[in-house]
Design a protein around this motif. Structure first.
Motif, PDB file in Angstrom:
ATOM      1  N   LEU A 103       0.629  -1.756  -0.301  1.00  0.00           N
ATOM      2  CA  LEU A 103      -0.206   0.364  -0.251  1.00  0.00           C
ATOM      3  C   LEU A 103       0.636   1.417   0.331  1.00  0.00           C
ATOM      4  CD1 LEU A 103      -2.828   0.585  -0.095  1.00  0.00           C
ATOM      5  CD2 LEU A 103      -3.083   0.638   2.638  1.00  0.00           C
ATOM      6  N   LYS A 104       2.261   1.690   1.035  1.00  0.00           N
ATOM      7  CA  LYS A 104       2.736   2.614   1.046  1.00  0.00           C
ATOM      8  C   LYS A 104       3.633   2.231  -0.191  1.00  0.00           C
ATOM      9  CE  LYS A 104       4.121   1.077   5.341  1.00  0.00           C
ATOM     10  NZ  LYS A 104       5.568   1.247   6.315  1.00  0.00           N
ATOM     11  N   LEU A 105       4.079   1.704  -1.617  1.00  0.00           N
ATOM     12  CA  LEU A 105       4.565   1.814  -2.894  1.00  0.00           C
ATOM     13  C   LEU A 105       3.380   2.282  -3.621  1.00  0.00           C
ATOM     14  CD1 LEU A 105       6.921  -1.432  -3.180  1.00  0.00           C
ATOM     15  CD2 LEU A 105       7.210   1.278  -2.710  1.00  0.00           C
ATOM     16  N   GLN A 106       2.082   2.083  -3.846  1.00  0.00           N
ATOM     17  CA  GLN A 106       1.187   2.505  -4.001  1.00  0.00           C
ATOM     18  C   GLN A 106       1.420   4.512  -3.980  1.00  0.00           C
ATOM     19  OE1 GLN A 106      -2.611  -0.088  -3.307  1.00  0.00           O
ATOM     20  NE2 GLN A 106      -2.100  -1.792  -4.595  1.00  0.00           N
ATOM     21  N   TYR A 107       1.370   4.374  -2.949  1.00  0.00           N
ATOM     22  CA  TYR A 107       0.179   5.744  -2.173  1.00  0.00           C
ATOM     23  C   TYR A 107       2.235   6.380  -3.461  1.00  0.00           C
ATOM     24  CZ  TYR A 107      -3.704   5.925   0.162  1.00  0.00           C
ATOM     25  OH  TYR A 107      -4.788   5.691   0.494  1.00  0.00           O
ATOM     26  N   LEU A 108       2.930   5.919  -2.966  1.00  0.00           N
ATOM     27  CA  LEU A 108       4.049   6.406  -3.460  1.00  0.00           C
ATOM     28  C   LEU A 108       4.099   7.275  -5.207  1.00  0.00           C
ATOM     29  CD1 LEU A 108       6.889   7.570  -2.856  1.00  0.00           C
ATOM     30  CD2 LEU A 108       7.990   5.814  -2.868  1.00  0.00           C
ATOM     31  N   HIS A 109       3.740   5.585  -5.840  1.00  0.00           N
ATOM     32  CA  HIS A 109       3.693   5.850  -6.961  1.00  0.00           C
ATOM     33  C   HIS A 109       3.008   6.515  -7.723  1.00  0.00           C
ATOM     34  CE1 HIS A 109       3.053   3.696 -11.033  1.00  0.00           C
ATOM     35  NE2 HIS A 109       2.393   3.832 -11.301  1.00  0.00           N
ATOM     36  N   ALA A 110       0.970   6.743  -6.100  1.00  0.00           N
ATOM     37  CA  ALA A 110      -0.005   8.210  -7.338  1.00  0.00           C
ATOM     38  C   ALA A 110       1.076   9.169  -6.808  1.00  0.00           C
ATOM     39  CB  ALA A 110      -0.374   7.155  -6.194  1.00  0.00           C
ATOM     40  N   LEU A 111       1.255   9.455  -6.079  1.00  0.00           N
ATOM     41  CA  LEU A 111       2.303  10.294  -5.677  1.00  0.00           C
ATOM     42  C   LEU A 111       3.209  10.944  -6.853  1.00  0.00           C
ATOM     43  CD1 LEU A 111       3.239  13.261  -3.930  1.00  0.00           C
ATOM     44  CD2 LEU A 111       4.511  12.152  -3.277  1.00  0.00           C
ATOM     45  N   PHE A 112       4.085  10.145  -7.246  1.00  0.00           N
ATOM     46  CA  PHE A 112       4.754  10.137  -8.642  1.00  0.00           C
ATOM     47  C   PHE A 112       4.197  10.538  -9.789  1.00  0.00           C
ATOM     48  CE2 PHE A 112       6.211   8.035 -12.469  1.00  0.00           C
ATOM     49  CZ  PHE A 112       7.919   9.009 -12.464  1.00  0.00           C
ATOM     50  N   TRP A 113       3.341   9.922 -10.000  1.00  0.00           N
ATOM     51  CA  TRP A 113       2.178  10.057 -11.381  1.00  0.00           C
ATOM     52  C   TRP A 113       1.153  11.327 -11.177  1.00  0.00           C
ATOM     53  CZ3 TRP A 113      -3.309  11.145 -12.055  1.00  0.00           C
ATOM     54  CH2 TRP A 113      -3.233  11.652 -12.823  1.00  0.00           C
ATOM     55  N   ALA A 114       1.423  12.399  -9.556  1.00  0.00           N
ATOM     56  CA  ALA A 114       0.162  13.039  -9.312  1.00  0.00           C
ATOM     57  C   ALA A 114       1.485  14.051  -9.326  1.00  0.00           C
ATOM     58  CB  ALA A 114      -0.469  13.264  -8.165  1.00  0.00           C
ATOM     59  N   ILE A 115       3.174  14.098  -9.292  1.00  0.00           N
ATOM     60  CA  ILE A 115       3.556  15.128  -9.454  1.00  0.00           C
ATOM     61  C   ILE A 115       3.985  15.419 -10.829  1.00  0.00           C
ATOM     62  CG2 ILE A 115       5.946  15.717  -9.164  1.00  0.00           C
ATOM     63  CD1 ILE A 115       5.930  14.837  -6.463  1.00  0.00           C
ATOM     64  N   MET A 116       4.799  13.618 -11.644  1.00  0.00           N
ATOM     65  CA  MET A 116       4.513  13.928 -12.999  1.00  0.00           C
ATOM     66  C   MET A 116       3.058  14.806 -13.701  1.00  0.00           C
ATOM     67  SD  MET A 116       5.664  10.325 -15.529  1.00  0.00           S
ATOM     68  CE  MET A 116       4.027  10.057 -16.067  1.00  0.00           C
ATOM     69  N   ALA A 117       2.355  13.833 -14.058  1.00  0.00           N
ATOM     70  CA  ALA A 117       1.433  14.679 -14.615  1.00  0.00           C
ATOM     71  C   ALA A 117       1.073  15.984 -14.633  1.00  0.00           C
ATOM     72  CB  ALA A 117      -0.234  14.336 -14.631  1.00  0.00           C
ATOM     73  N   THR A 118       1.384  16.849 -13.580  1.00  0.00           N
ATOM     74  CA  THR A 118       1.177  18.138 -13.265  1.00  0.00           C
ATOM     75  C   THR A 118       2.287  18.589 -13.650  1.00  0.00           C
ATOM     76  OG1 THR A 118      -0.282  17.735 -10.788  1.00  0.00           O
ATOM     77  CG2 THR A 118       0.948  20.400 -11.785  1.00  0.00           C
TER      78      THR A 118
END
Length: 113
Positions: free
Chosen positions: A29-44
């Protein structure tokens, strides 16, 4: 030497469907949240789709590099904006002085020529 090479392994996947089909998506779950954070930064920021971290180390490094890039770009844009503002204020001050001189000369009935 007992080194865990899985932390630095690079498993490239294209798209979320292939991620789940190949079972390379983060299961923790921690890696999923980290991946989501990365995706949000990358998309922004608009980095694009060419950066695809898979492991924890890749995610953390990518996020760090993107944030450092954002800070550098913000500093450059802020410095340029500050320089343009100071140039504009100097121009406004010069025009105000010229207008006052013109008004003073007009009060004295001095011929503009």
């Amino acid at each position: 030497w007992d080194i865990n090479y899985d932390l630095f392994a690079f498993n490239r996947f294209d798209g979320i469907n292939e991620c789940f089909a190949s079972k390379k998506c983060p299961s923790d779950l921690k890696l999923q949240y980290l991946h989501a954070l990365f995706w949000a930064i990358m998309a922004t920021v608009g980095v694009g789709d060419d950066v695809k971290p898979v492991t924890l180390a890749e995610h953390l490094f990518s996020i760090l590099v993107i944030i450092v890039g954002i800070i550098i770009m913000a500093y450059i844009i802020g410095t340029a904006s500050s320089a343009l503002t100071s140039l504009q204020s100097a121009d406004v001050e010069r025009n105000t002085k010229l207008h006052k001189i013109g008004s003073y000369l007009a009060d004295l009935n001095v011929d503009p020529q």
